[in-house]
Motif scaffolding. Structure first.
Motif, PDB file in Angstrom:
ATOM      1  N   ASP A 290      92.799  -6.972  83.130  1.00 33.07           N
ATOM      2  CA  ASP A 290      91.651  -6.797  82.228  1.00 33.07           C
ATOM      3  C   ASP A 290      91.710  -7.784  81.070  1.00 33.07           C
ATOM      4  O   ASP A 290      90.707  -8.390  80.707  1.00 33.07           O
ATOM      5  CB  ASP A 290      91.599  -5.370  81.681  1.00 33.07           C
ATOM      6  CG  ASP A 290      91.196  -4.337  82.725  1.00 33.07           C
ATOM      7  OD1 ASP A 290      90.732  -4.729  83.820  1.00 33.07           O
ATOM      8  OD2 ASP A 290      91.364  -3.131  82.441  1.00 33.07           O
ATOM      9  N   TRP A 291      92.894  -7.947  80.468  1.00 29.34           N
ATOM     10  CA  TRP A 291      93.033  -8.851  79.331  1.00 29.34           C
ATOM     11  C   TRP A 291      92.676 -10.275  79.743  1.00 29.34           C
ATOM     12  O   TRP A 291      91.954 -10.976  79.036  1.00 29.34           O
ATOM     13  CB  TRP A 291      94.461  -8.792  78.775  1.00 29.34           C
ATOM     14  CG  TRP A 291      94.597  -9.408  77.417  1.00 29.34           C
ATOM     15  CD1 TRP A 291      94.489  -8.774  76.220  1.00 29.34           C
ATOM     16  CD2 TRP A 291      94.868 -10.786  77.109  1.00 29.34           C
ATOM     17  NE1 TRP A 291      94.675  -9.678  75.187  1.00 29.34           N
ATOM     18  CE2 TRP A 291      94.908 -10.910  75.708  1.00 29.34           C
ATOM     19  CE3 TRP A 291      95.079 -11.914  77.887  1.00 29.34           C
ATOM     20  CZ2 TRP A 291      95.148 -12.120  75.066  1.00 29.34           C
ATOM     21  CZ3 TRP A 291      95.308 -13.129  77.251  1.00 29.34           C
ATOM     22  CH2 TRP A 291      95.352 -13.234  75.853  1.00 29.34           C
TER      23      TRP A 291
ATOM     24  N   SER B 161      90.790 -11.221  82.087  1.00 30.58           N
ATOM     25  CA  SER B 161      89.415 -11.368  82.573  1.00 30.58           C
ATOM     26  C   SER B 161      88.417 -11.523  81.421  1.00 30.58           C
ATOM     27  O   SER B 161      87.247 -11.803  81.661  1.00 30.58           O
ATOM     28  CB  SER B 161      89.022 -10.168  83.441  1.00 30.58           C
ATOM     29  OG  SER B 161      88.856  -9.012  82.650  1.00 30.58           O
ATOM     30  N   GLN B 162      88.879 -11.365  80.212  1.00 28.75           N
ATOM     31  CA  GLN B 162      88.009 -11.474  79.038  1.00 28.75           C
ATOM     32  C   GLN B 162      87.886 -12.942  78.607  1.00 28.75           C
ATOM     33  O   GLN B 162      88.894 -13.576  78.277  1.00 28.75           O
ATOM     34  CB  GLN B 162      88.561 -10.649  77.871  1.00 28.75           C
ATOM     35  CG  GLN B 162      88.724  -9.178  78.166  1.00 28.75           C
ATOM     36  CD  GLN B 162      87.393  -8.517  78.464  1.00 28.75           C
ATOM     37  OE1 GLN B 162      86.408  -8.758  77.782  1.00 28.75           O
ATOM     38  NE2 GLN B 162      87.356  -7.697  79.496  1.00 28.75           N
ATOM     39  N   PRO B 163      86.665 -13.487  78.593  1.00 32.27           N
ATOM     40  CA  PRO B 163      86.492 -14.896  78.220  1.00 32.27           C
ATOM     41  C   PRO B 163      87.073 -15.252  76.844  1.00 32.27           C
ATOM     42  O   PRO B 163      87.659 -16.325  76.679  1.00 32.27           O
ATOM     43  CB  PRO B 163      84.969 -15.092  78.229  1.00 32.27           C
ATOM     44  CG  PRO B 163      84.456 -14.027  79.140  1.00 32.27           C
ATOM     45  CD  PRO B 163      85.398 -12.862  78.980  1.00 32.27           C
ATOM     46  N   HIS B 164      86.941 -14.346  75.853  1.00 35.60           N
ATOM     47  CA  HIS B 164      87.466 -14.680  74.527  1.00 35.60           C
ATOM     48  C   HIS B 164      88.989 -14.784  74.529  1.00 35.60           C
ATOM     49  O   HIS B 164      89.555 -15.558  73.762  1.00 35.60           O
ATOM     50  CB  HIS B 164      86.977 -13.696  73.458  1.00 35.60           C
ATOM     51  CG  HIS B 164      87.457 -12.297  73.631  1.00 35.60           C
ATOM     52  ND1 HIS B 164      86.841 -11.388  74.458  1.00 35.60           N
ATOM     53  CD2 HIS B 164      88.509 -11.647  73.091  1.00 35.60           C
ATOM     54  CE1 HIS B 164      87.488 -10.239  74.412  1.00 35.60           C
ATOM     55  NE2 HIS B 164      88.505 -10.368  73.585  1.00 35.60           N
ATOM     56  N   ASN B 165      89.659 -14.038  75.410  1.00 38.39           N
ATOM     57  CA  ASN B 165      91.118 -14.153  75.497  1.00 38.39           C
ATOM     58  C   ASN B 165      91.522 -15.469  76.157  1.00 38.39           C
ATOM     59  O   ASN B 165      92.504 -16.097  75.751  1.00 38.39           O
ATOM     60  CB  ASN B 165      91.703 -12.967  76.262  1.00 38.39           C
ATOM     61  CG  ASN B 165      91.611 -11.688  75.472  1.00 38.39           C
ATOM     62  OD1 ASN B 165      91.580 -11.704  74.240  1.00 38.39           O
ATOM     63  ND2 ASN B 165      91.547 -10.567  76.156  1.00 38.39           N
TER      64      ASN B 165
ATOM     65  N   SER C  43      88.244  -2.725  67.543  1.00 35.44           N
ATOM     66  CA  SER C  43      89.302  -3.732  67.654  1.00 35.44           C
ATOM     67  C   SER C  43      89.100  -4.901  66.697  1.00 35.44           C
ATOM     68  O   SER C  43      90.008  -5.702  66.503  1.00 35.44           O
ATOM     69  CB  SER C  43      89.398  -4.239  69.089  1.00 35.44           C
ATOM     70  OG  SER C  43      88.201  -4.895  69.464  1.00 35.44           O
TER      71      SER C  43
END
Length: 148
Positions: free
Chosen positions: A135-136, A138-142, A4
């Motif tokens: 899921d999206w 829950s991602q810290p970078h998002n 990605s």
């Protein structure tokens, strides 16, 4: 490519965001790669750091083209949640799912920390879409991306 972080995928994400969230910007296929190659845009948050001086230094980027892009970026700060959700390129979130999610969660940040079940119950999207959204978010970078 399953990576990605590869350049082609990054460029496609930028192009998708520009197409969906920056209508009228003129940020078409030729402009997004030009911005990326110049080091002005590496992630979607970088569109919000552009200025007339940096844009005018690019070849074929006159004042009118710069003004058009900067105007679209400024207008996007008030975009509806559904448009932002679609522009973030979350897996399985197309126009219909984004509309349902935007209606149920008028502030995009409200999706952070929500389980797939909560998302299904509130918005009526299917479990597969809800799982991708959960899921999206829950991602810290998002979450950092949204904060920027």
């Amino acid at each position: 490519c399953g990576n990605s972080a590869c350049g082609a995928q990054s460029e496609r994400r930028l192009l998708h965001f520009a197409t969906v969230c920056l209508p009228g910007s003129g940020a078409a296929r030729g402009v997004v790669p030009q911005l990326a190659e110049a080091g002005l845009v590496a992630g979607i948050e970088d569109f919000y750091s552009l200025d007339e001086a940096s844009l005018s230094s690019l070849p074929n980027f006159g004042p009118a083209r710069a003004a058009s892009l900067l105007s679209a970026v400024a207008a996007s700060r008030r975009m509806p949640p559904a448009r932002l959700l679609q522009g973030l390129n979350i897996r399985m979130v197309g126009p219909a799912a984004a509309a349902a999610l935007g209606a149920a969660f008028p502030a995009v940040g409200q999706l952070a920390g929500r389980s797939a079940g909560e998302i299904v119950e509130a918005s009526g999207v299917g479990p597969a879409v809800a799982s991708c959204v959960s899921d999206w978010f829950s991602q810290p970078h998002n979450l950092q991306l949204l904060g920027r």
